[in-house]
Design a protein around this motif. Structure first.
Motif, PDB file in Angstrom:
ATOM      1  N   LEU A   1      32.188  44.898  28.919  1.00  0.00           N
ATOM      2  CA  LEU A   1      33.093  45.464  27.914  1.00  0.00           C
ATOM      3  C   LEU A   1      33.512  44.335  26.971  1.00  0.00           C
ATOM      4  CD1 LEU A   1      34.744  47.779  26.761  1.00  0.00           C
ATOM      5  CD2 LEU A   1      36.600  47.147  28.316  1.00  0.00           C
ATOM      6  N   VAL A   2      33.022  44.419  25.738  1.00  0.00           N
ATOM      7  CA  VAL A   2      33.362  43.417  24.722  1.00  0.00           C
ATOM      8  C   VAL A   2      33.761  44.154  23.451  1.00  0.00           C
ATOM      9  CG1 VAL A   2      32.527  41.474  23.334  1.00  0.00           C
ATOM     10  CG2 VAL A   2      31.774  41.709  25.705  1.00  0.00           C
TER      11      VAL A   2
ATOM     12  N   PRO B   1      45.249  34.231  23.890  1.00  0.00           N
ATOM     13  CA  PRO B   1      44.159  34.770  24.704  1.00  0.00           C
ATOM     14  C   PRO B   1      44.111  34.120  26.096  1.00  0.00           C
ATOM     15  CG  PRO B   1      43.402  34.378  22.474  1.00  0.00           C
ATOM     16  CD  PRO B   1      44.786  33.800  22.558  1.00  0.00           C
ATOM     17  N   ALA B   2      43.954  34.983  27.092  1.00  0.00           N
ATOM     18  CA  ALA B   2      43.995  34.509  28.487  1.00  0.00           C
ATOM     19  C   ALA B   2      42.675  34.844  29.176  1.00  0.00           C
ATOM     20  CB  ALA B   2      45.148  35.184  29.218  1.00  0.00           C
ATOM     21  N   TYR B   3      42.251  33.932  30.031  1.00  0.00           N
ATOM     22  CA  TYR B   3      41.043  34.147  30.837  1.00  0.00           C
ATOM     23  C   TYR B   3      41.498  34.413  32.267  1.00  0.00           C
ATOM     24  CZ  TYR B   3      36.385  33.145  32.822  1.00  0.00           C
ATOM     25  OH  TYR B   3      35.182  33.221  33.488  1.00  0.00           O
TER      26      TYR B   3
ATOM     27  N   VAL C   1      40.212  38.080  28.591  1.00  0.00           N
ATOM     28  CA  VAL C   1      38.832  38.173  29.069  1.00  0.00           C
ATOM     29  C   VAL C   1      38.936  38.158  30.590  1.00  0.00           C
ATOM     30  CG1 VAL C   1      36.582  37.041  29.205  1.00  0.00           C
ATOM     31  CG2 VAL C   1      37.923  36.930  27.072  1.00  0.00           C
ATOM     32  N   VAL C   2      38.372  39.169  31.232  1.00  0.00           N
ATOM     33  CA  VAL C   2      38.459  39.275  32.689  1.00  0.00           C
ATOM     34  C   VAL C   2      37.095  39.017  33.298  1.00  0.00           C
ATOM     35  CG1 VAL C   2      39.172  40.733  34.628  1.00  0.00           C
ATOM     36  CG2 VAL C   2      40.162  41.123  32.358  1.00  0.00           C
ATOM     37  N   LYS C   3      37.077  38.118  34.292  1.00  0.00           N
ATOM     38  CA  LYS C   3      35.836  37.916  35.047  1.00  0.00           C
ATOM     39  C   LYS C   3      36.103  38.316  36.495  1.00  0.00           C
ATOM     40  CE  LYS C   3      34.126  34.839  37.479  1.00  0.00           C
ATOM     41  NZ  LYS C   3      33.626  35.854  38.445  1.00  0.00           N
TER      42      LYS C   3
ATOM     43  N   VAL D   1      41.213  43.975  25.957  1.00  0.00           N
ATOM     44  CA  VAL D   1      40.714  43.696  27.314  1.00  0.00           C
ATOM     45  C   VAL D   1      39.188  43.658  27.245  1.00  0.00           C
ATOM     46  CG1 VAL D   1      40.500  44.562  29.677  1.00  0.00           C
ATOM     47  CG2 VAL D   1      42.679  44.769  28.464  1.00  0.00           C
ATOM     48  N   ASN D   2      38.614  42.556  27.645  1.00  0.00           N
ATOM     49  CA  ASN D   2      37.161  42.380  27.669  1.00  0.00           C
ATOM     50  C   ASN D   2      36.766  42.015  29.101  1.00  0.00           C
ATOM     51  OD1 ASN D   2      36.712  42.263  24.547  1.00  0.00           O
ATOM     52  ND2 ASN D   2      38.447  40.933  24.984  1.00  0.00           N
ATOM     53  N   VAL D   3      35.659  42.554  29.580  1.00  0.00           N
ATOM     54  CA  VAL D   3      35.288  42.337  30.986  1.00  0.00           C
ATOM     55  C   VAL D   3      33.852  41.836  31.073  1.00  0.00           C
ATOM     56  CG1 VAL D   3      35.131  43.367  33.282  1.00  0.00           C
ATOM     57  CG2 VAL D   3      36.853  44.199  31.675  1.00  0.00           C
ATOM     58  N   VAL D   4      33.668  40.714  31.747  1.00  0.00           N
ATOM     59  CA  VAL D   4      32.335  40.101  31.831  1.00  0.00           C
ATOM     60  C   VAL D   4      31.969  39.731  33.276  1.00  0.00           C
ATOM     61  CG1 VAL D   4      32.105  39.230  29.469  1.00  0.00           C
ATOM     62  CG2 VAL D   4      33.472  37.920  31.083  1.00  0.00           C
TER      63      VAL D   4
END
Ligand code: NAD
Length: 513
Positions: free
Chosen positions: A34-35, A169-171, A198-200, A226-229
């Motif tokens: 999800l980007v 922005p948080a990782y 960005v969520v890993k 919310v981005n998920v990688v």
């Protein structure tokens, strides 16, 4: 159930096929990255399998993010940063509240998905939906209470205005053992504070995060917030993100060794960090304890999540006057625990996450036994398919045994006895970790002494469960930095800014004074 009813040995599981309901659920899970609000494949088209640890079967193949995809995700988080930071707090709160409501509607889907990819018994997975959901509700309430202050400096010559702004922005890096709650415990406060993320997720259990991210979009989270990688290249994907000056925050939950590596990387960019790391929880039972309560607390603190919790009691320190009685009662209860795929009725002990986890648990048990520990029940892996370890009770654990030092992360309850309170406290503190402790005593003054002397971030006093969204969860020593949940949780995603202005009455000759 009383201990006299417990007679059966742990059962082995029948191999279970995926049910129709399981297949229907898996069909709903997004399998891309999800980007910027869009699901896409990895830049190189690569995928990886997510496996059911109870059967060894592949559940789904999902996109395997490359470092380039990670940077794309940060691009999106950076682009969305300013709009989200200036979205009215009430609006941010309402998005989180909608996410909470949607999660309640879909609680069975999320529970089953966690059981499938992580292995925990379904009843516990339902408990995690409740616990994980509470972070959404709690931080929806916190979003509208980000305060500040206004005051006169001591000299009277100026006014100090203190405000709080989203850090940026948080990782967010999460572990596999609580696939939903570890994600909501980070995403909810970040969004409440006005940060994009960005969520890993852990590569072993990414499906819950993917389904949850879809739910967030439906709840109204704007593109890029919310981005998920998911990735099997955790290090190569993370390094450029942590080195990127656009990133302003790193929040990690996982093992202490990986936490140390990430802290060293974060130092280069002087990143704000939150670190929720490993534990080695002592569980103290004093001679004056209510033993019924202590046994219940022990089972909860040890066997929840099949022992795979950072809060899992790792070392049971029991006063010599009650050690045998305590061991007898817990052994009877543990002997009756049914081992199996978490979807089956009555299962108390699911699989461990993988072969390595089984090997580690067995190595620690074998070492303890070689040094003189006595196996009261269990003490061996359970034959596959799946990666199971028999629930185990050891007594007479000797000083120097590896399991007193290392996180067991499996269903092994290891008991040592002590004579004095001082000896118990010294033993409890004899670890580099300091996440949580548990103590059972009916003496309130002793309880207070323990509060003051135990070197842990949290204490379960006559209870075996401490986690709650409204409380500041976290550790001291090498168990971490910062807190998640409570009022402290949102502060981890806020910067404090101080503005000084001159005394506004300075040019009015004191007219208004
Ligand atoms: P882990 O440290 O192996 O992995 C955690 C996460 O870090 C995963 O997403 C993994 O992919 C990622 N990762 C691994 N190497 C990385 C690297 N070089 N760079 C960036 N990311 C990397 O831990 P785990 O096995 O997933 O989880 C179990 C551990 O987590 C235990 O030690 C447990 O105590 C701890 N834990 C702590 C808490 C807490 O709140 N304190 C909660 C749950 C789990």
């Amino acid at each position: 159930m009383t201990d006299t009813q417990q007679t059966t040995q742990p059962t082995t599981r029948p191999a279970t096929q995926q049910s129709e309901a399981e297949r229907a659920l898996l069909a709903k899970v997004p399998t891309g990255l999800l980007v910027d609000g869009t699901w896409s494949q990895a830049a190189d088209g690569a995928t990886f399998p997510v496996v059911d640890p109870a059967t060894g079967e592949t559940l789904l193949e999902i996109a395997d993010a490359t470092p380039e995809d990670g940077v794309r995700a940060l691009d999106a988080a950076d682009a969305a940063r300013s709009a989200w930071a200036t979205t009215p707090p009430r609006q941010r709160a309402e998005v989180l509240r909608r996410a909470f409501d949607l999660l309640q509607e879909r609680r069975e889907d999320f529970a089953l998905l966690m059981t499938l990819e992580m292995g925990k018994p379904l009843a516990e997975a339902r408990g995690e939906v409740t616990y994980g959901g509470e972070f959404l509700r709690w931080f929806s309430e916190e979003a509208v209470r980000i305060g500040g202050s206004y005051g006169t400096n001591p000299e009277g010559s100026g006014r100090a205005i203190v405000t709080h702004k989203p850090v940026g922005p948080a990782y967010l890096i999460t572990p596999w053992n609580f696939p939903l709650a570890m994600a909501t415990r980070k995403i909810a406060p970040a969004l409440a504070a006005g940060c994009t993320v960005v969520v890993k997720p852990a590569e072993l259990t990414p499906l819950t995060t993917l389904l949850f991210a879809d739910l967030l979009l439906e709840a109204g989270v704007p593109a890029g917030v919310v981005n998920v990688v998911p990735t099997t290249h955790a290090g190569p994907l993370s390094e450029p993100l942590i080195a990127d000056p656009r990133l302003r925050k790193l929040s990690f939950t996982g093992s202490t060794p990986v936490g140390r590596t990430l802290l060293a990387q974060a130092a280069q960019n002087v990143l704000r960090t939150s670190m929720e790391l490993g534990g080695n929880a002592p569980f103290l039972v004093f001679a004056d304890a209510d033993l019924d309560l202590a046994v219940e607390g022990a089972l909860a603190a040890k066997f929840r999540n099949t022992g795979q919790a950072c809060t899992a009691a790792n070392r049971f320190l029991v006063h010599e006057d009650v050690a045998e009685e305590f061991a007898r009662r817990v052994t009877a209860r543990v002997e009756a625990m049914s081992v199996g795929r978490g979807t089956e009725d009555g299962v108390a002990i699911g699989p461990l996450i993988d072969d390595r986890a089984v090997a580690k648990a067995h190595r620690l048990v074998t070492d303890a036994v070689e040094r003189g520990a006595v196996v009261r029940t269990g003490g061996h892996p359970v034959e596959g398919p799946g990666t199971f370890y028999a629930p185990t009770v050891l007594t007479d654990v000797q000083p120097g045994s590896d399991l007193l030092r290392d996180e067991i992360f499996g269903p092994v309850l290891a008991i040592r006895s002590f004579r004095t309170e001082g000896e118990a406290i010294a033993a409890a503190n004899d670890t580099e970790y300091g996440l949580v402790g548990y103590a059972f005593t009916e003496d309130p003054a002793r309880g207070q002494r323990l509060m003051e002397r135990l070197e842990t971030g949290m204490l379960g006093l006559n209870t075996g469960v401490v986690s709650n969204a409204s409380a500041p969860f976290g550790g001291v020593k090498q168990s971490g930095l910062g807190r998640e949940g409570g009022g402290e949780g949102i502060a981890e995603y806020l910067e404090t800014m101080y503005t000084l202005t001159p005394d506004p009455f300075r040019s009015t000759e004191g007219a208004a004074r």
